[in-house]
Scaffold this motif. Sequence first.
Motif, PDB file in Angstrom:
ATOM      1  N   ALA A  31       0.828  -1.213   0.000  1.00  0.00           N
ATOM      2  CA  ALA A  31       0.000   0.000   0.000  1.00  0.00           C
ATOM      3  C   ALA A  31       0.859   1.257   0.000  1.00  0.00           C
ATOM      4  CB  ALA A  31      -0.930   0.000   1.215  1.00  0.00           C
ATOM      5  N   ASP A  62      -5.367   5.728  -7.848  1.00  0.00           N
ATOM      6  CA  ASP A  62      -4.679   4.684  -7.089  1.00  0.00           C
ATOM      7  C   ASP A  62      -5.401   4.500  -5.768  1.00  0.00           C
ATOM      8  OD1 ASP A  62      -2.911   2.952  -5.846  1.00  0.00           O
ATOM      9  OD2 ASP A  62      -1.168   4.254  -6.058  1.00  0.00           O
ATOM     10  N   LEU A  80      -7.042   1.889  -2.528  1.00  0.00           N
ATOM     11  CA  LEU A  80      -6.916   0.694  -1.709  1.00  0.00           C
ATOM     12  C   LEU A  80      -8.290   0.359  -1.157  1.00  0.00           C
ATOM     13  CD1 LEU A  80      -3.813   1.898   0.313  1.00  0.00           C
ATOM     14  CD2 LEU A  80      -3.781   0.283  -1.600  1.00  0.00           C
ATOM     15  N   THR A 108      -7.353  -5.186  -1.649  1.00  0.00           N
ATOM     16  CA  THR A 108      -7.358  -4.821  -3.065  1.00  0.00           C
ATOM     17  C   THR A 108      -6.660  -3.495  -3.306  1.00  0.00           C
ATOM     18  OG1 THR A 108      -9.478  -5.957  -3.349  1.00  0.00           O
ATOM     19  CG2 THR A 108      -8.884  -4.368  -5.048  1.00  0.00           C
ATOM     20  N   ARG A 109      -5.977  -3.425  -4.425  1.00  0.00           N
ATOM     21  CA  ARG A 109      -5.449  -2.142  -4.930  1.00  0.00           C
ATOM     22  C   ARG A 109      -6.076  -1.933  -6.297  1.00  0.00           C
ATOM     23  NH1 ARG A 109       0.322   0.194  -3.763  1.00  0.00           N
ATOM     24  NH2 ARG A 109       0.006   2.329  -4.470  1.00  0.00           N
ATOM     25  N   GLN A 156      -7.707  -4.173 -10.879  1.00  0.00           N
ATOM     26  CA  GLN A 156      -7.610  -4.429  -9.455  1.00  0.00           C
ATOM     27  C   GLN A 156      -6.636  -5.568  -9.191  1.00  0.00           C
ATOM     28  OE1 GLN A 156     -11.682  -5.104  -8.190  1.00  0.00           O
ATOM     29  NE2 GLN A 156     -12.001  -2.910  -7.841  1.00  0.00           N
TER      30      GLN A 156
END
Length: 153
Positions: free
Chosen positions: A41, A54, A56, A76-77, A93
């Motif tokens: 992260a 961007d 999270l 998840t990013r 994702q």
Amino acid sequence: MHGRPRMEEALDVLHAELEVERAAKAELTTRAAWRAFIRFAWRRFATAPTPDSDGLLLQYGTYAFSGRPMFTVDLTRQFDISDDGGEHDHYVQIHCELRYECEPALDALESFNSWFFHDSGEDLDKWLAAMEGHLDPLLARVPSEIDVYDDPV
């Protein structure tokens, strides 16, 4: 964005962070996966300088995505992918899904989700601390399954 890895490298970066944790332990606990996700992260990627490029996401609940119900924690990013004209085209994702056999203690957690976006002016440390509080009942557990993948949405 000079010096930042490309978004296309994000899945490999997450895999590498998980391997750091896996090498230190016989079993990958939720705490170890969370530590890997925290490092992931904090790592910035070459994204557009917009507040939603961007993100999270932490979400959890009991779902039957794989056929049988399991309590699933999804770290998840999300990256915004733009077209050649700079307009939003789609998202990609990167997921780290931790799955646990259902039991009353996990069912009692119900479902939850929370987003954080880099470049939005919010404090990442505060968001991560709050999310760790939500994960606290799970941190010592070893997931039944772990799935790491990317997904266009």
